[in-house]
Design an enzyme around this catalytic site. Structure first.
Site, PDB file in Angstrom:
ATOM      1  N   LYS A  28       1.709   2.595  12.256  1.00  0.00           N
ATOM      2  CA  LYS A  28       2.398   3.565  11.398  1.00  0.00           C
ATOM      3  C   LYS A  28       2.177   4.975  11.925  1.00  0.00           C
ATOM      4  CE  LYS A  28       2.852   4.683   6.443  1.00  0.00           C
ATOM      5  NZ  LYS A  28       2.313   4.412   5.083  1.00  0.00           N
ATOM      6  N   SER A 103       5.834   2.887   1.792  1.00  0.00           N
ATOM      7  CA  SER A 103       6.230   3.805   2.839  1.00  0.00           C
ATOM      8  C   SER A 103       6.029   3.231   4.250  1.00  0.00           C
ATOM      9  CB  SER A 103       5.432   5.107   2.719  1.00  0.00           C
ATOM     10  OG  SER A 103       4.059   4.887   2.999  1.00  0.00           O
ATOM     11  N   SER A 127       2.007   1.095  -0.429  1.00  0.00           N
ATOM     12  CA  SER A 127       2.801   1.308   0.784  1.00  0.00           C
ATOM     13  C   SER A 127       2.646   0.261   1.881  1.00  0.00           C
ATOM     14  CB  SER A 127       2.504   2.694   1.362  1.00  0.00           C
ATOM     15  OG  SER A 127       3.134   3.671   0.573  1.00  0.00           O
TER      16      SER A 127
END
Lengths: 423, 92
Positions: A28, A103, A127
């Site tokens: 990420k 996310s 997330s």
């Protein structure tokens, strides 16, 4: 088909040999990689290149995995669909008209699309689990303090943990074994994750286990989600698990408490982005208040501004007691409720997400509706607990996730229960 | 919403505190959205006072010098530097 998963496909090779050798992994883009851009999905950090590796990145390299790139995310982790990224939304590989969740949407999509064997996400209010559920993969949010956050660009420190995503529970657990453990660079880490053997817990044996079903989190959920999750819980019963219904009164206030705390912490954390030491510069003309405000207007997107402003409001004179203090009370209440529940059960179960993955563009216009989508995931962060999302099946051809929650540092229990869902 | 907890001036005030410029269109949108969101947060009033039984301990480490970033590394992401320092706007 391009799903807009990667923000950067620069390959980073790991050590020649290790527990993850031969495996590929996506990271990420809010997790620091030395010499490789780390943008947080924001224009503010579009050209930021970290001078050091996050602890999890060092551990992954040492374990022999090949990092195949940095992946898309909601800006600074603020969103549940990956649509708030400054670099465009990621599409869900299961159905490209739909969001991958967020996310950590790029992380889940990379695994679902076969672009990486494993992925790393971060989970502040769901997330990791949310995109795992929407993309039909496995995602783990570890107990607070199990995994080092050194090198994770902070959004809400008291809530967030870095966590693994993979196609199977065992693979996710194997990655958790690599990244967990105490770190001198993060004073909030604890020793419970040192020398762990979480992958061994993925033995699929739930006989004698007691699963509490959190009825409050089924109430507002989509019928198709409820039906699919109920079936997966029944399958665990048929393998010898016992189930009991559980109700936690505090959960009604969890979303409110979560957003007040997360926004307050965000307003403080993101104060560092003034364009001087790193990030988009607001120039050098005029006084510093104006220059910083210019940089922040241009660098941040709407959702980030919204959360910074609401957090500033909640912490400001006259409102601190009304919002922030009450939110801390609610957080303590949620924690107590979970503690009490775990005196009778081994793990707790609920749908990961109350809805099926929305279509792209469908949900962005009403922020409050998006916040409510987090109802089932945020209680876990408020209580510092571990949880896993494992595919429960499909409804109308779309993935549905089962969430299993464990007591503090009870990672083995949720990994064991989730591995039985795969049987 | 007539009983909205925030008006446009309140939004401008927090934006000023947070050092975020907003154009008038943003102020209008945020005023409406903040009204909805803060009204929803008002339900926190119903939360009982909780005895927070946190058992917190300080986590200490020896106060020893270890390697950190070099000056060049620390400066490499700054848009402008001068004589080995960060360069910022006027503080006045």
């Amino acid at each position: 088909m391009s799903y807009n998963i990667f923000l950067n496909e620069e390959q980073i090779d790991g050590a020649a040999d290790g527990p993850l050798s031969g495996m590929t992994i996506a990271i990420k883009d809010n997790i620091s990689t030395e010499g490789v851009a780390t943008t947080c999905g924001s224009n503010m950090l579009a050209s930021y290149v970290p001078p050091y590796d996050a602890t999890v990145v060092s551990k992954i390299k040492d374990a022999g995995a090949t990092i195949v790139g940095k992946v898309n995310m909601d800006e600074f982790g603020m969103g549940g669909t990956t649509e708030t990224s400054a670099f465009g939304p990621t599409k869900n590989p299961v159905d490209p008209e739909r969001v991958p969740g967020g996310s950590s949407g790029g992380s889940a999509a990379a695994v679902a699309a076969g672009k990486a064997d494993l992925a790393i996400g971060s989970d502040t209010g769901g997330s990791v689990r949310n995109p795992a559920a929407f993309c039909g993969v496995v995602g783990i949010k570890p107990t607070y303090g199990l995994v080092s956050r050194y090198g994770l660009i902070a959004y809400a420190n008291s809530l967030e943990q870095i966590g693994p995503l993979a196609n199977s529970v065992e693979d996710a657990a194997r990655l958790l074994d690599v990244i967990s453990g105490q770190d001198p660079h993060d004073g909030t880490t604890r020793s419970q994750g040192d020398n762990s053997a979480y992958a061994d817990a993925a033995d699929g044996d739930v006989s004698g286990m007691t699963i509490g079903v959190i009825r409050d989190l089924f109430d507002g959920a989509d019928e198709r989600v409820v039906e699919t999750v109920e079936q997966s819980i029944e399958a665990l019963e048929s393998q010898g698990a016992e189930t009991v219904d559980v109700s936690l009164a505090s959960l009604e206030h969890a979303v409110q408490a979560y957003y007040v705390i997360a926004m307050s912490e965000a307003s403080s954390n993101l104060a560092r982005f003034d364009g001087v030491r790193y990030g988009l510069s607001g120039g050098y003309d005029g006084n510093w208040n104006e220059t910083f405000a210019d940089a922040r207007e241009e660098g941040f997107g709407d959702e980030v501004k919204r959360r910074i402003l609401l957090g500033t409001y909640a912490l400001s004179a006259g409102y601190h007691d009304k919002y922030y203090k009450k939110a801390q009370d609610a957080r303590a209440w949620v924690r107590q409720d979970f503690d009490n529940a775990f005196s009778d059960v081994d793990v707790l179960a609920s749908p990961t997400m109350p809805v099926l993955p929305p279509k792209l563009g469908e949900s962005l216009s009403d922020p409050l509706q998006l916040y409510l989508m987090d109802a089932n995931t945020v209680p876990v962060n408020l209580a510092n607990l571990p949880a896993i999302s494992v595919p429960a099946g499909e409804a109308d051809g779309l993935p549905v996730g089962l969430q299993l929650i464990g007591p503090q540092f009870g990672e083995e229990s949720i990994i064991r229960a989730a591995s039985a869902v795969e049987n | 919403m007539s009983d909205s907890p925030v008006d446009a001036d309140a939004v401008r005030h927090v934006a000023d505190l947070a050092r975020v410029n907003l154009d008038e269109e943003d102020v209008e949108t945020f005023t409406e959205q903040f009204g909805d969101i803060l009204s929803y947060f008002d339900a926190l009033d119903e939360v009982p006072a909780i005895d927070r039984e946190a058992e917190l301990v300080n986590v200490m480490r020896p106060d020893e010098v270890t390697d950190g970033l070099s000056q060049d590394e620390a400066l490499q992401n700054a848009t402008e530097t001068e004589d080995g320092f960060f360069k910022g706007p006027n503080v006045s």
